[in-house]
Design a protein around this motif. Structure first.
Motif, PDB file in Angstrom:
ATOM      1  N   UNK A  32      -0.228  -1.983 -12.936  1.00 44.72           N
ATOM      2  CA  UNK A  32       1.117  -2.562 -12.924  1.00 44.72           C
ATOM      3  C   UNK A  32       2.046  -1.755 -12.024  1.00 44.72           C
ATOM      4  N   UNK A  33       1.904  -0.439 -12.045  1.00 42.55           N
ATOM      5  CA  UNK A  33       2.732   0.386 -11.178  1.00 42.55           C
ATOM      6  C   UNK A  33       2.405   0.199  -9.709  1.00 42.55           C
ATOM      7  N   UNK A  34       1.145  -0.087  -9.399  1.00 36.63           N
ATOM      8  CA  UNK A  34       0.724  -0.212  -8.003  1.00 36.63           C
ATOM      9  C   UNK A  34       1.019  -1.578  -7.399  1.00 36.63           C
ATOM     10  N   UNK A  35       1.009  -2.647  -8.221  1.00 36.95           N
ATOM     11  CA  UNK A  35       1.114  -3.993  -7.645  1.00 36.95           C
ATOM     12  C   UNK A  35       2.159  -4.891  -8.311  1.00 36.95           C
ATOM     13  N   UNK A  36       2.784  -4.430  -9.388  1.00 37.15           N
ATOM     14  CA  UNK A  36       3.717  -5.297 -10.109  1.00 37.15           C
ATOM     15  C   UNK A  36       5.003  -4.546 -10.464  1.00 37.15           C
ATOM     16  N   UNK A 228     -12.127  -1.929  -2.685  1.00 36.81           N
ATOM     17  CA  UNK A 228     -10.859  -1.292  -2.337  1.00 36.81           C
ATOM     18  C   UNK A 228      -9.971  -1.140  -3.566  1.00 36.81           C
ATOM     19  N   UNK A 229      -9.907  -2.182  -4.402  1.00 37.57           N
ATOM     20  CA  UNK A 229      -9.090  -2.102  -5.612  1.00 37.57           C
ATOM     21  C   UNK A 229      -9.607  -1.012  -6.537  1.00 37.57           C
ATOM     22  N   UNK A 230     -10.908  -0.924  -6.685  1.00 36.78           N
ATOM     23  CA  UNK A 230     -11.482   0.089  -7.574  1.00 36.78           C
ATOM     24  C   UNK A 230     -11.231   1.496  -7.040  1.00 36.78           C
ATOM     25  N   UNK A 231     -11.470   1.703  -5.747  1.00 38.18           N
ATOM     26  CA  UNK A 231     -11.314   3.038  -5.174  1.00 38.18           C
ATOM     27  C   UNK A 231      -9.856   3.483  -5.180  1.00 38.18           C
ATOM     28  N   UNK A 232      -8.957   2.576  -4.846  1.00 32.82           N
ATOM     29  CA  UNK A 232      -7.533   2.926  -4.795  1.00 32.82           C
ATOM     30  C   UNK A 232      -7.000   3.239  -6.193  1.00 32.82           C
ATOM     31  N   UNK A 233      -7.424   2.460  -7.168  1.00 36.00           N
ATOM     32  CA  UNK A 233      -6.988   2.709  -8.538  1.00 36.00           C
ATOM     33  C   UNK A 233      -7.574   4.011  -9.061  1.00 36.00           C
ATOM     34  N   UNK A 272      -3.091   4.869   0.910  1.00 35.76           N
ATOM     35  CA  UNK A 272      -2.379   4.034   1.873  1.00 35.76           C
ATOM     36  C   UNK A 272      -3.324   3.113   2.637  1.00 35.76           C
ATOM     37  N   UNK A 273      -4.475   3.621   3.036  1.00 41.26           N
ATOM     38  CA  UNK A 273      -5.380   2.817   3.860  1.00 41.26           C
ATOM     39  C   UNK A 273      -6.006   1.664   3.083  1.00 41.26           C
ATOM     40  N   UNK A 274      -6.099   1.796   1.762  1.00 43.11           N
ATOM     41  CA  UNK A 274      -6.717   0.747   0.945  1.00 43.11           C
ATOM     42  C   UNK A 274      -5.696  -0.240   0.383  1.00 43.11           C
ATOM     43  N   UNK A 275      -4.426  -0.077   0.718  1.00 43.95           N
ATOM     44  CA  UNK A 275      -3.386  -0.901   0.114  1.00 43.95           C
ATOM     45  C   UNK A 275      -3.570  -2.392   0.330  1.00 43.95           C
ATOM     46  N   UNK A 276      -3.768  -2.815   1.569  1.00 41.09           N
ATOM     47  CA  UNK A 276      -3.845  -4.247   1.859  1.00 41.09           C
ATOM     48  C   UNK A 276      -5.064  -4.913   1.225  1.00 41.09           C
ATOM     49  N   UNK A 295       1.380 -14.728  -5.506  1.00 41.19           N
ATOM     50  CA  UNK A 295       2.128 -14.471  -4.286  1.00 41.19           C
ATOM     51  C   UNK A 295       3.191 -13.402  -4.427  1.00 41.19           C
ATOM     52  N   UNK A 296       3.493 -12.995  -5.657  1.00 40.37           N
ATOM     53  CA  UNK A 296       4.527 -11.985  -5.885  1.00 40.37           C
ATOM     54  C   UNK A 296       3.976 -10.561  -5.894  1.00 40.37           C
ATOM     55  N   UNK A 297       2.668 -10.428  -6.014  1.00 41.85           N
ATOM     56  CA  UNK A 297       2.075  -9.089  -6.055  1.00 41.85           C
ATOM     57  C   UNK A 297       2.267  -8.396  -4.713  1.00 41.85           C
ATOM     58  N   UNK A 298       2.483  -7.097  -4.755  1.00 41.59           N
ATOM     59  CA  UNK A 298       2.688  -6.332  -3.524  1.00 41.59           C
ATOM     60  C   UNK A 298       2.250  -4.896  -3.746  1.00 41.59           C
ATOM     61  N   UNK A 299       1.737  -4.277  -2.696  1.00 42.44           N
ATOM     62  CA  UNK A 299       1.375  -2.865  -2.779  1.00 42.44           C
ATOM     63  C   UNK A 299       2.440  -2.037  -2.065  1.00 42.44           C
ATOM     64  N   UNK A 300       2.349  -0.737  -2.187  1.00 43.30           N
ATOM     65  CA  UNK A 300       3.278   0.164  -1.520  1.00 43.30           C
ATOM     66  C   UNK A 300       2.508   1.384  -1.047  1.00 43.30           C
ATOM     67  N   UNK A 301       3.016   2.015  -0.026  1.00 43.46           N
ATOM     68  CA  UNK A 301       2.444   3.269   0.456  1.00 43.46           C
ATOM     69  C   UNK A 301       3.188   4.435  -0.181  1.00 43.46           C
ATOM     70  N   UNK A 302       2.694   5.634   0.041  1.00 43.78           N
ATOM     71  CA  UNK A 302       3.383   6.825  -0.452  1.00 43.78           C
ATOM     72  C   UNK A 302       4.814   6.862   0.077  1.00 43.78           C
TER      73      UNK A 302
END
Length: 338
Positions: A32-36, A228-233, A272-276, A295-302
């Protein structure tokens, strides 16, 4: 040196103890913190369960995690017909943004030291063991180290935070003051007794060893969205322990070759590289249940998260923020060996 004797307030508050959240709850708050973050819309419970299943969490455990997080007031539920959904209450959204900034800016700089220590001494009667334990837990959350049973120190000026902590707990007769160590110039005994830097160094090195192979793989080829989702999380779940475990000692007190900067750079690179592609997978799962929400989900970089500002106007002391992070299960908790 200048000291302050702290007396109890008439109606002291209570301090929630730090705790190690169950893995599904940690994963849920990380996702939730990463995408919501900063979103008020509710996500169908089935979608949240499906997200946790990506990490090997069973449906039973996932639904139990949702109930536990909601029972603590960190999520609120709603119903639309037979569909149950969960969302973040406004206060929790603000705290998550504040926590994200703390989490992703941690370690970017190393504080300088003015040569002074904040020292806390106290005496709590034996029949108030719970209060004494809560006080010690609170001092640990504020990154104080214990040099004797009732003498705790920090190289940072946290006088106001300790005063508030003591008053909220109703501790009588505690004293907090700023002082210099003048007996000799050797600080190693203080550091060894108060802060287990050897164990923390080992924790950083384990982090580097665990995630360096991922960075090497990414340099050769990008992963699919699911991986990517697994590694980034995974890397963020591991990194989020350090703001709690690391007392952020000034540069003058750190051992040579301190590995935090290397660990942070590795985390920034992978996260950062796995965000998209990770965001793409998050959206794919959510779209199975509600395409508009996806469509509302979004990632962020450091860098992007570091620039966020919460709309909350209430001033937070360090103690307030630490308590809020604990309430959101965003503190990793546990010992250094965990």
């Amino acid at each position: 040196m200048e000291g302050r004797r702290v007396t109890a307030s008439p109606e002291p508050g209570s301090l929630p103890r730090a705790r190690q959240g169950a893995e599904p709850q940690r994963l849920l708050t990380t996702l939730l913190g990463d995408y919501w973050f900063w979103r008020q819309e509710h996500i169908p419970s089935a979608a949240l369960v499906r997200l946790l299943e990506e990490f090997g969490i069973t449906e039973t455990s996932a639904r139990a995690a949702l109930r536990r997080v909601a029972s603590r007031g960190l999520l609120v539920s709603s119903r639309n017909g037979r569909t149950t959904a969960y969302g973040l209450p406004p206060r929790a959204s603000d705290v998550i943004v504040a926590h994200m900034r703390r989490l992703l800016t941690f370690g970017a700089t190393t504080p300088r030291w003015d040569g002074q220590w904040t020292v806390v001494t106290f005496s709590v009667p034996e029949d108030q063991r719970d209060t004494r334990r809560a006080l010690r837990d609170g001092l640990r959350l504020l990154h104080f180290g214990m040099i004797f049973d009732a003498v705790w120190v920090s190289p940072h000026d946290k006088t106001d935070d300790v005063v508030e902590l003591v008053r909220r707990l109703g501790v009588r007769g505690a004293v907090v003051f700023r002082a210099r160590k003048v007996a000799d110039d050797d600080l190693d005994p203080v550091l060894d007794r108060a802060f287990d830097t050897a164990a923390l160094r080992e924790r950083y090195l384990r982090f580097i060893d665990a995630h360096r192979p991922v960075a090497e793989r990414l340099a050769m080829a990008g992963p699919c969205p699911t991986e990517a989702l697994r590694l980034r999380t995974a890397i963020m779940t591991d990194w989020r322990a350090f703001p709690t475990l690391d007392p952020d000692l000034p540069a003058e007190l750190l051992p040579a070759g301190w590995p935090r900067e290397e660990a942070r750079q590795l985390c920034v690179q992978i996260y950062d590289s796995l965000g998209e592609p990770a965001e793409r997978r998050f959206r794919e799962i959510l779209a199975e249940y509600d395409p508009e929400l996806a469509g509302l989900a979004a990632h962020h970089t450091f860098a992007q998260a570091s620039a966020l500002e919460s709309p909350a106007t209430r001033r937070h002391t360090s103690f307030d923020e630490t308590t809020d992070r604990d309430r959101l299960d965003l503190l990793a908790g546990g010992g250094l060996a965990g």
